[in-house]
Motif scaffolding. Structure first.
Motif, PDB file in Angstrom:
ATOM      1  N   PRO A   1       5.643  41.839 -16.993  1.00  0.00           N
ATOM      2  CA  PRO A   1       6.494  40.817 -17.616  1.00  0.00           C
ATOM      3  C   PRO A   1       7.731  40.525 -16.784  1.00  0.00           C
ATOM      4  O   PRO A   1       8.382  41.426 -16.261  1.00  0.00           O
ATOM      5  CB  PRO A   1       6.866  41.468 -18.955  1.00  0.00           C
ATOM      6  CG  PRO A   1       5.728  42.400 -19.246  1.00  0.00           C
ATOM      7  CD  PRO A   1       5.319  42.940 -17.913  1.00  0.00           C
ATOM      8  N   GLY A   2       8.018  39.233 -16.636  1.00  0.00           N
ATOM      9  CA  GLY A   2       9.213  38.827 -15.919  1.00  0.00           C
ATOM     10  C   GLY A   2       8.990  38.357 -14.507  1.00  0.00           C
ATOM     11  O   GLY A   2       9.914  37.855 -13.864  1.00  0.00           O
ATOM     12  N   VAL A   3       7.762  38.494 -14.001  1.00  0.00           N
ATOM     13  CA  VAL A   3       7.487  38.031 -12.643  1.00  0.00           C
ATOM     14  C   VAL A   3       6.180  37.249 -12.635  1.00  0.00           C
ATOM     15  O   VAL A   3       5.241  37.573 -13.373  1.00  0.00           O
ATOM     16  CB  VAL A   3       7.422  39.212 -11.645  1.00  0.00           C
ATOM     17  CG1 VAL A   3       6.173  40.065 -11.851  1.00  0.00           C
ATOM     18  CG2 VAL A   3       7.489  38.717 -10.199  1.00  0.00           C
ATOM     19  N   PHE A   4       6.144  36.218 -11.811  1.00  0.00           N
ATOM     20  CA  PHE A   4       4.942  35.400 -11.670  1.00  0.00           C
ATOM     21  C   PHE A   4       3.835  36.221 -11.014  1.00  0.00           C
ATOM     22  O   PHE A   4       4.064  36.893 -10.006  1.00  0.00           O
ATOM     23  CB  PHE A   4       5.276  34.178 -10.811  1.00  0.00           C
ATOM     24  CG  PHE A   4       4.144  33.213 -10.611  1.00  0.00           C
ATOM     25  CD1 PHE A   4       3.826  32.292 -11.600  1.00  0.00           C
ATOM     26  CD2 PHE A   4       3.409  33.203  -9.435  1.00  0.00           C
ATOM     27  CE1 PHE A   4       2.784  31.380 -11.418  1.00  0.00           C
ATOM     28  CE2 PHE A   4       2.379  32.315  -9.245  1.00  0.00           C
ATOM     29  CZ  PHE A   4       2.059  31.403 -10.242  1.00  0.00           C
TER      30      PHE A   4
ATOM     31  N   LEU B   1      10.917  31.904   0.523  1.00  0.00           N
ATOM     32  CA  LEU B   1      11.745  31.433  -0.587  1.00  0.00           C
ATOM     33  C   LEU B   1      10.943  31.453  -1.883  1.00  0.00           C
ATOM     34  O   LEU B   1       9.745  31.201  -1.879  1.00  0.00           O
ATOM     35  CB  LEU B   1      12.241  30.014  -0.313  1.00  0.00           C
ATOM     36  CG  LEU B   1      13.088  29.801   0.951  1.00  0.00           C
ATOM     37  CD1 LEU B   1      13.570  28.357   1.016  1.00  0.00           C
ATOM     38  CD2 LEU B   1      14.261  30.768   0.994  1.00  0.00           C
ATOM     39  N   CYS B   2      11.616  31.732  -3.010  1.00  0.00           N
ATOM     40  CA  CYS B   2      10.954  31.900  -4.309  1.00  0.00           C
ATOM     41  C   CYS B   2       9.950  33.044  -4.194  1.00  0.00           C
ATOM     42  O   CYS B   2       8.771  32.905  -4.527  1.00  0.00           O
ATOM     43  CB  CYS B   2      10.266  30.621  -4.761  1.00  0.00           C
ATOM     44  SG  CYS B   2      11.340  29.176  -4.862  1.00  0.00           S
ATOM     45  N   ALA B   3      10.424  34.190  -3.736  1.00  0.00           N
ATOM     46  CA  ALA B   3       9.534  35.289  -3.344  1.00  0.00           C
ATOM     47  C   ALA B   3       8.817  35.948  -4.499  1.00  0.00           C
ATOM     48  O   ALA B   3       7.747  36.530  -4.303  1.00  0.00           O
ATOM     49  CB  ALA B   3      10.330  36.334  -2.560  1.00  0.00           C
ATOM     50  N   GLY B   4       9.364  35.919  -5.709  1.00  0.00           N
ATOM     51  CA  GLY B   4       8.694  36.539  -6.850  1.00  0.00           C
ATOM     52  C   GLY B   4       8.415  38.006  -6.622  1.00  0.00           C
ATOM     53  O   GLY B   4       9.310  38.796  -6.304  1.00  0.00           O
ATOM     54  N   SER B   5       7.158  38.393  -6.734  1.00  0.00           N
ATOM     55  CA  SER B   5       6.760  39.790  -6.551  1.00  0.00           C
ATOM     56  C   SER B   5       6.829  40.236  -5.099  1.00  0.00           C
ATOM     57  O   SER B   5       6.708  41.426  -4.802  1.00  0.00           O
ATOM     58  CB  SER B   5       5.331  39.991  -7.063  1.00  0.00           C
ATOM     59  OG  SER B   5       4.414  39.234  -6.279  1.00  0.00           O
ATOM     60  N   GLY B   6       6.992  39.283  -4.185  1.00  0.00           N
ATOM     61  CA  GLY B   6       7.035  39.596  -2.765  1.00  0.00           C
ATOM     62  C   GLY B   6       5.706  39.420  -2.070  1.00  0.00           C
ATOM     63  O   GLY B   6       5.546  39.856  -0.921  1.00  0.00           O
ATOM     64  N   ALA B   7       4.756  38.774  -2.709  1.00  0.00           N
ATOM     65  CA  ALA B   7       3.402  38.679  -2.171  1.00  0.00           C
ATOM     66  C   ALA B   7       3.369  38.114  -0.752  1.00  0.00           C
ATOM     67  O   ALA B   7       2.754  38.699   0.149  1.00  0.00           O
ATOM     68  CB  ALA B   7       2.529  37.829  -3.094  1.00  0.00           C
ATOM     69  N   ILE B   8       4.025  36.975  -0.531  1.00  0.00           N
ATOM     70  CA  ILE B   8       3.990  36.353   0.788  1.00  0.00           C
ATOM     71  C   ILE B   8       4.784  37.180   1.791  1.00  0.00           C
ATOM     72  O   ILE B   8       4.296  37.514   2.875  1.00  0.00           O
ATOM     73  CB  ILE B   8       4.509  34.911   0.722  1.00  0.00           C
ATOM     74  CG1 ILE B   8       3.550  34.029  -0.091  1.00  0.00           C
ATOM     75  CG2 ILE B   8       4.698  34.340   2.126  1.00  0.00           C
ATOM     76  CD1 ILE B   8       4.044  32.605  -0.295  1.00  0.00           C
ATOM     77  N   ALA B   9       6.014  37.517   1.443  1.00  0.00           N
ATOM     78  CA  ALA B   9       6.881  38.254   2.369  1.00  0.00           C
ATOM     79  C   ALA B   9       6.269  39.580   2.781  1.00  0.00           C
ATOM     80  O   ALA B   9       6.257  39.945   3.967  1.00  0.00           O
ATOM     81  CB  ALA B   9       8.251  38.485   1.723  1.00  0.00           C
TER      82      ALA B   9
ATOM     83  N   GLU C   1      14.950  35.566  -3.823  1.00  0.00           N
ATOM     84  CA  GLU C   1      14.561  35.399  -5.228  1.00  0.00           C
ATOM     85  C   GLU C   1      15.827  35.361  -6.073  1.00  0.00           C
ATOM     86  O   GLU C   1      16.820  36.028  -5.758  1.00  0.00           O
ATOM     87  CB  GLU C   1      13.640  36.545  -5.670  1.00  0.00           C
ATOM     88  CG  GLU C   1      13.225  36.532  -7.129  1.00  0.00           C
ATOM     89  CD  GLU C   1      12.586  35.227  -7.573  1.00  0.00           C
ATOM     90  OE1 GLU C   1      13.070  34.654  -8.570  1.00  0.00           O
ATOM     91  OE2 GLU C   1      11.644  34.775  -6.903  1.00  0.00           O
ATOM     92  N   PHE C   2      15.797  34.595  -7.151  1.00  0.00           N
ATOM     93  CA  PHE C   2      16.972  34.412  -8.005  1.00  0.00           C
ATOM     94  C   PHE C   2      16.883  35.178  -9.321  1.00  0.00           C
ATOM     95  O   PHE C   2      17.865  35.742  -9.787  1.00  0.00           O
ATOM     96  CB  PHE C   2      17.167  32.917  -8.294  1.00  0.00           C
ATOM     97  CG  PHE C   2      18.376  32.612  -9.140  1.00  0.00           C
ATOM     98  CD1 PHE C   2      19.647  32.828  -8.651  1.00  0.00           C
ATOM     99  CD2 PHE C   2      18.227  32.106 -10.426  1.00  0.00           C
ATOM    100  CE1 PHE C   2      20.769  32.547  -9.430  1.00  0.00           C
ATOM    101  CE2 PHE C   2      19.334  31.819 -11.215  1.00  0.00           C
ATOM    102  CZ  PHE C   2      20.617  32.036 -10.708  1.00  0.00           C
ATOM    103  N   SER C   3      15.699  35.211  -9.923  1.00  0.00           N
ATOM    104  CA  SER C   3      15.524  35.838 -11.230  1.00  0.00           C
ATOM    105  C   SER C   3      15.774  37.335 -11.169  1.00  0.00           C
ATOM    106  O   SER C   3      15.199  38.040 -10.332  1.00  0.00           O
ATOM    107  CB  SER C   3      14.097  35.577 -11.744  1.00  0.00           C
ATOM    108  OG  SER C   3      13.747  36.487 -12.759  1.00  0.00           O
ATOM    109  N   ALA C   4      16.606  37.839 -12.088  1.00  0.00           N
ATOM    110  CA  ALA C   4      16.889  39.272 -12.120  1.00  0.00           C
ATOM    111  C   ALA C   4      15.633  40.081 -12.412  1.00  0.00           C
ATOM    112  O   ALA C   4      15.417  41.151 -11.824  1.00  0.00           O
ATOM    113  CB  ALA C   4      17.962  39.562 -13.170  1.00  0.00           C
TER     114      ALA C   4
ATOM    115  N   VAL D   1      17.094  39.140  -0.631  1.00  0.00           N
ATOM    116  CA  VAL D   1      18.327  38.406  -0.892  1.00  0.00           C
ATOM    117  C   VAL D   1      18.247  37.803  -2.287  1.00  0.00           C
ATOM    118  O   VAL D   1      17.275  37.106  -2.619  1.00  0.00           O
ATOM    119  CB  VAL D   1      18.535  37.285   0.155  1.00  0.00           C
ATOM    120  CG1 VAL D   1      19.769  36.455  -0.192  1.00  0.00           C
ATOM    121  CG2 VAL D   1      18.650  37.883   1.545  1.00  0.00           C
ATOM    122  N   ALA D   2      19.257  38.061  -3.105  1.00  0.00           N
ATOM    123  CA  ALA D   2      19.331  37.480  -4.441  1.00  0.00           C
ATOM    124  C   ALA D   2      20.091  36.168  -4.352  1.00  0.00           C
ATOM    125  O   ALA D   2      21.316  36.157  -4.152  1.00  0.00           O
ATOM    126  CB  ALA D   2      20.020  38.445  -5.401  1.00  0.00           C
TER     127      ALA D   2
END
Length: 306
Positions: free
Chosen positions: A103-106, A135-143, A159-162, A186-187
């Motif tokens: 919950p909380g992440v795409f 950018l818009c890293a979410g769970s970090g899948a791409i990075a 990523e922006f969402s806490a 980076v937040a």
């Protein structure tokens, strides 16, 4: 669902077991009735999680003990309510990685592996130390995929969402512990006009899977009820985040550097048009996914000033 229950046995006797094939068949039927599109595969993944084996080795197991069967049935019941499979097993597969999600992440999607793969190919052509930004890293899948497959690259994930940042940092720490080169987290809001000011003109590859579904578009229950809305919907036309990302990408990328941005399948013309209209990109290309749907666009930063 129904299954074997405890029965009186002789002292010291092993508990009765239910074959994995039988339990999976029953679960598949239940999930199909609930409208789960990948009922058989999901039943197998849940069974593998409970039995602590890979999906391909289910047929080799001794089956479910009564207590294991109850755990399996409970997970199947939750999946039947359209709770995401990845939330139930705690991970999502993405390219060569298993990422923690919840919950909380795409939840990263298989189609995004194409954008990540394109980014990996671009980064591999560059000298060691090239800077890749997600950018818009979410769970970090791409990075994290880039860091895993291009170990000499510098990777920055924004990523922006806490809530999502918590999952991103957890996955980044897990991959660093596994031996991958650490990424920089980076937040920040990717639409901020001063985003990554210290990297202006120095980024070699910029990748982005932004929220891009137009507001009001019907989505499956797994998305509507469990993925964060801010990671899915991108405004009335789905381009609210994409527009400022393109503008900021032009500032961040060095001349000759490249951009890849995922988009909705209704944006086959719109996103390439935005890239062309910016005036600082060339070689704009539209890419389709494995189903033939428009999925992401790429472009090269020109050497012109601006």
């Amino acid at each position: 669902m129904t299954g074997s229950r405890e029965h009186p046995t002789e002292p010291g006797a092993l508990p009765e077991r239910t074959p994995a094939s039988s339990a999976v068949a029953t679960a598949t039927a239940a999930l199909s009735r609930a409208g789960v599109p990948s009922a058989r595969a999901d039943a197998e993944f849940l069974a593998a999680a409970v039995l602590a084996v890979s999906r391909g080795r289910l047929a080799l197991t001794e089956g479910f003990t009564p207590s294991a069967l109850r755990r399996f049935e409970a997970l199947v019941a939750r999946r039947a309510t359209r709770e995401p499979l990845q939330h139930l097993i705690g991970t999502a597969a993405f390219r060569y990685l298993e990422l923690a999600v919840g919950p909380g992440v795409f939840v990263p999607r298989p189609e995004t592996e194409l954008l990540a793969g394109w980014g990996v190919e671009q980064a591999r052509r560059l000298p060691p130390g090239a800077t890749v930004v997600d950018l818009c890293a979410g769970s970090g899948a791409i990075a994290l995929s880039v860091a895993n497959e291009v170990p000499d690259a510098r990777v920055v994930a924004v990523e922006f969402s806490a809530e999502a940042l918590g999952w991103l940092r957890r996955n980044a720490a897990d991959r660093a512990a596994a031996g991958d080169r650490p990424i920089e987290v980076v937040a920040s809001d990717v639409t901020a006009p001063d985003l990554l000011a210290e990297l202006v003109g120095g980024v070699d590859v910029l990748l982005c899977n932004p929220p891009y579904v137009p507001d009001g578009t019907p989505v499956p229950p797994e998305v509507a009820e469990h993925d964060p809305a801010q990671a899915v919907f991108g405004g009335p036309d789905g381009l609210t985040v994409i527009r400022p990302v393109i503008a900021r990408a032009a500032a961040l990328l060095r001349p000759g550097a490249v951009l890849g941005i995922e988009h909705d399948d209704t944006h086959a013309d719109a996103v390439p048009a935005l890239l062309a209209a910016d005036g600082r990109f060339a070689e704009v290309v539209s890419h389709r996914d494995l189903t033939g749907r428009p999925r992401f666009a790429t472009a090269e930063r020109t050497s012109l000033s601006g």
